[in-house]
Design a protein around this motif. Structure first.
Motif, PDB file in Angstrom:
ATOM      1  N   UNK A   1       5.443   0.209   5.212  1.00 22.70           N
ATOM      2  CA  UNK A   1       5.805  -0.713   6.280  1.00 22.70           C
ATOM      3  C   UNK A   1       6.899  -0.114   7.156  1.00 22.70           C
ATOM      4  N   UNK A   2       7.927   0.498   6.495  1.00 24.21           N
ATOM      5  CA  UNK A   2       9.035   1.073   7.260  1.00 24.21           C
ATOM      6  C   UNK A   2       8.554   2.177   8.179  1.00 24.21           C
TER       7      UNK A   2
ATOM      8  N   UNK B   1       7.579  -0.414  -3.955  1.00 22.20           N
ATOM      9  CA  UNK B   1       8.293   0.601  -3.176  1.00 22.20           C
ATOM     10  C   UNK B   1       7.363   1.295  -2.193  1.00 22.20           C
TER      11      UNK B   1
ATOM     12  N   UNK C   1       6.712  -1.069   0.764  1.00 21.91           N
ATOM     13  CA  UNK C   1       7.863  -1.185   1.665  1.00 21.91           C
ATOM     14  C   UNK C   1       8.033   0.106   2.469  1.00 21.91           C
TER      15      UNK C   1
END
Lengths: 95, 307
Positions: A84-85, A78, A81
């Protein structure tokens, strides 16, 4: 043997707390968005990992220990991710 | 592991909850306030857990923190007005007013607690638990002894779903479904595990903390994740509407079933009570999940409803 486990857990838990605090400090004090993401994703996950290691001797079953490690792996995924977002969003805005 | 004495960790959590509440109310930027609300929910569910109320902790974490924060963040994303900082006098007034109200209530509670415990219903519940078919007292109270309250809660949820349906227009960003990329890939990988967790919470509710509301909130979280990541767009289809109303319909069937067997309305005893409770909880959790997901969906659509 019991006190040795207690000392080990205390030391690793303090290490974990230290890394988590360092991550939060980095989030607050770093100037660049990407440096802040480094602090958030890496230091926080490492701190959580140390806390999980501190708890492992006290769980009492292999299944419980596996669940704790699974929680840490999901937190790692999590965090990656999310990092990255955040970078992708900033890159889109900058373009 | 519940603390009945006020240990340092309970005090620390309580102080953290109050600080997070003040911050989320008076933060300068809306998004900061919403994140403060998220932190408040996380600390609050830890607090419920540590004072020995795990069912409330689960419900708070899933519904109060998870779904409500998603709704708030979506709301902040579409709000366009300027963000003016709140005047310091108002902050002081709010904190002082809240603190004095809390003090008055706390003193009153401590005063009444000093008179000794009143009639404890826990003994009645424990005495009659065996007839309900479930072994967890909270589930027995929610879905058997006091099922009328739960029935009314489901009616309220259905009313909210109806209003949300009325406000759901054409979905924005309804481009082609993305299946590659880090976020959609991660969501596709993780959604089955989250759904499994929801199903486990549903079945576990018969013997330990869990139940329909928590499982429904986890289902809603999965649907919201899938929609927000672009993996599968949520739309107000007929299937959704059927799922929304199925919970109330199932509950009314179970309630009337008591009449059919010659007993009072909502009566649920006997050998089949456990199985009927689990079946009812399954349908309820589907309804609750789709209602919460629909509340989120209604925020992501354009302003013109009725299409």
């Amino acid at each position: 043997m019991e006190t040795l486990t207690l000392v080990f857990s205390a030391v690793t838990a303090f290490l974990g707390a230290g890394f988590l605090t360092a991550g939060t400090l980095g989030l607050l004090r770093f100037g660049d968005q990407r440096s802040r993401l480094h602090a958030l994703a890496k230091a926080d996950t490492l701190g959580l990992g140390f806390v999980v290691v501190a708890l492992l001797p006290w769980v009492g079953s292999i299944g419980g220990a596996a669940k704790l490690v699974l929680v840490w792996l999901l937190a790692l995924a999590a965090a990656s991710v999310s990092a990255h977002l955040l970078v992708a969003k900033e890159r889109d805005v900058a373009d | 592991m519940s603390q009945t004495e006020a240990s340092p960790i309970v005090w620390a959590l309580a102080a953290g909850v109050l600080l997070a509440a003040v911050f989320s109310l008076y933060a300068h930027r809306r998004l900061a306030g919403v994140v403060g609300f998220l932190v408040l929910g996380a600390l609050l569910s830890a607090y419920w857990g540590i004072i020995g109320a795990p069912d409330v902790a689960l419900a708070e974490a899933a519904i109060g923190t998870g779904v409500t924060s998603a709704l708030l963040i979506q709301t902040v994303a579409v709000l366009r007005g300027p963000e003016a900082p709140i005047p310091f006098g108002r902050i002081v007034l709010g904190v002082v007013g809240g603190a004095s109200l809390g003090l008055v209530l706390g003193v009153a509670m401590v005063g009444t607690a000093a008179e000794g415990p009143g009639p404890l219903l826990t003994e009645d519940v424990d005495a009659n638990l065996h007839a309900t078919g479930v072994t967890h007292p909270v589930t027995a109270v929610l879905l058997n002894f006091r099922s009328f309250d739960t029935l009314l809660e489901i009616v309220v949820l259905l009313a909210a779903a109806g209003i949300a349906l009325g406000m759901t227009g054409k979905p924005t960003g309804s481009g082609p479904v993305r299946r590659s990329g880090i976020l959609p890939g991660f969501v596709q990988l993780v959604s089955p595990a989250v759904l499994l967790l929801g199903a486990w919470l549903l079945v576990a509710g018969s013997s330990r903390p869990g139940g329909a509301f928590q499982s429904g909130a986890v289902l809603a979280a999965t649907l919201i994740l899938l929609h927000a990541a672009g993996v599968r767009r949520l739309t107000a289809t007929v299937v959704l509407r059927v799922l929304l109303s199925a919970g109330l319909a199932a509950f009314v069937v179970v309630a009337v079933g008591g009449w059919v067997t010659g007993e009072p309305w909502l009566w649920l005893r006997g050998d089949a009570a456990g199985g009927i409770t689990l079946a009812l909880e399954t349908v309820l959790s589907l309804s609750i999940g789709t209602t919460l997901a629909l509340l989120y969906l209604s925020l992501t659509t354009t302003e013109e409803p009725g299409s």
